[in-house]
Motif scaffolding. Structure first.
Motif, mmCIF file in Angstrom:
data_model
loop_
_atom_site.group_PDB
_atom_site.id
_atom_site.type_symbol
_atom_site.label_atom_id
_atom_site.label_comp_id
_atom_site.label_asym_id
_atom_site.label_seq_id
_atom_site.Cartn_x
_atom_site.Cartn_y
_atom_site.Cartn_z
ATOM 1 N N LYS A 1 -17.023 -7.556 36.402
ATOM 2 C CA LYS A 1 -17.605 -7.382 37.731
ATOM 3 C C LYS A 1 -18.563 -6.211 37.717
ATOM 4 O O LYS A 1 -18.330 -5.209 37.041
ATOM 5 N N SER A 2 -19.658 -6.362 38.462
ATOM 6 C CA SER A 2 -20.649 -5.295 38.489
ATOM 7 C C SER A 2 -21.394 -5.304 39.818
ATOM 8 O O SER A 2 -21.318 -6.263 40.584
ATOM 9 N N LEU A 3 -22.116 -4.226 40.046
ATOM 10 C CA LEU A 3 -22.907 -4.056 41.250
ATOM 11 C C LEU A 3 -24.244 -3.450 40.852
ATOM 12 O O LEU A 3 -24.276 -2.403 40.189
ATOM 13 N N SER A 4 -25.322 -4.092 41.207
ATOM 14 C CA SER A 4 -26.659 -3.573 40.890
ATOM 15 C C SER A 4 -27.222 -2.830 42.094
ATOM 16 O O SER A 4 -26.979 -3.208 43.236
ATOM 17 N N PHE A 5 -27.993 -1.774 41.800
ATOM 18 C CA PHE A 5 -28.679 -1.058 42.865
ATOM 19 C C PHE A 5 -29.929 -0.402 42.299
ATOM 20 O O PHE A 5 -30.056 -0.200 41.097
ATOM 21 N N SER A 6 -30.854 -0.123 43.193
ATOM 22 C CA SER A 6 -32.093 0.555 42.803
ATOM 23 C C SER A 6 -32.123 1.931 43.430
ATOM 24 O O SER A 6 -31.680 2.121 44.568
#
Length: 75
Positions: free
Chosen positions: A3-8
């Motif tokens: 599981k992962s979460l991407s952000f800028s």
């Protein structure tokens, strides 16, 4: 894939992984923190019983993260 979460942030893209790491996409860099590698040996040396599985899980997760993100550098 874990599981992962991407952000800028600040014109960069990061992926927070459940494997306890952060991948910086543009730099192809895997950022690690607070791994505690070798903690099992430290505890045992000081008379505290701890399963070797604890260390194995840390190393397995690190290996999975490296294989998953294929970083050019590890920080």
């Amino acid at each position: 894939m874990a599981k992962s979460l991407s952000f800028s942030w600040n014109n960069s893209t990061f992926i927070l992984s459940a494997l306890k790491c952060l991948f910086w996409v543009e730099e192809e860099a895997l950022l690690l923190s607070d791994l505690h590698l070798g903690k099992t040996n430290h505890f045992r040396k000081n008379g505290i019983a701890i399963s070797s599985e604890v260390a194995n899980i840390d190393y397995i997760n690190l290996e999975i993260a490296i294989n998953e993100f294929n970083p050019k550098k590890i920080i």
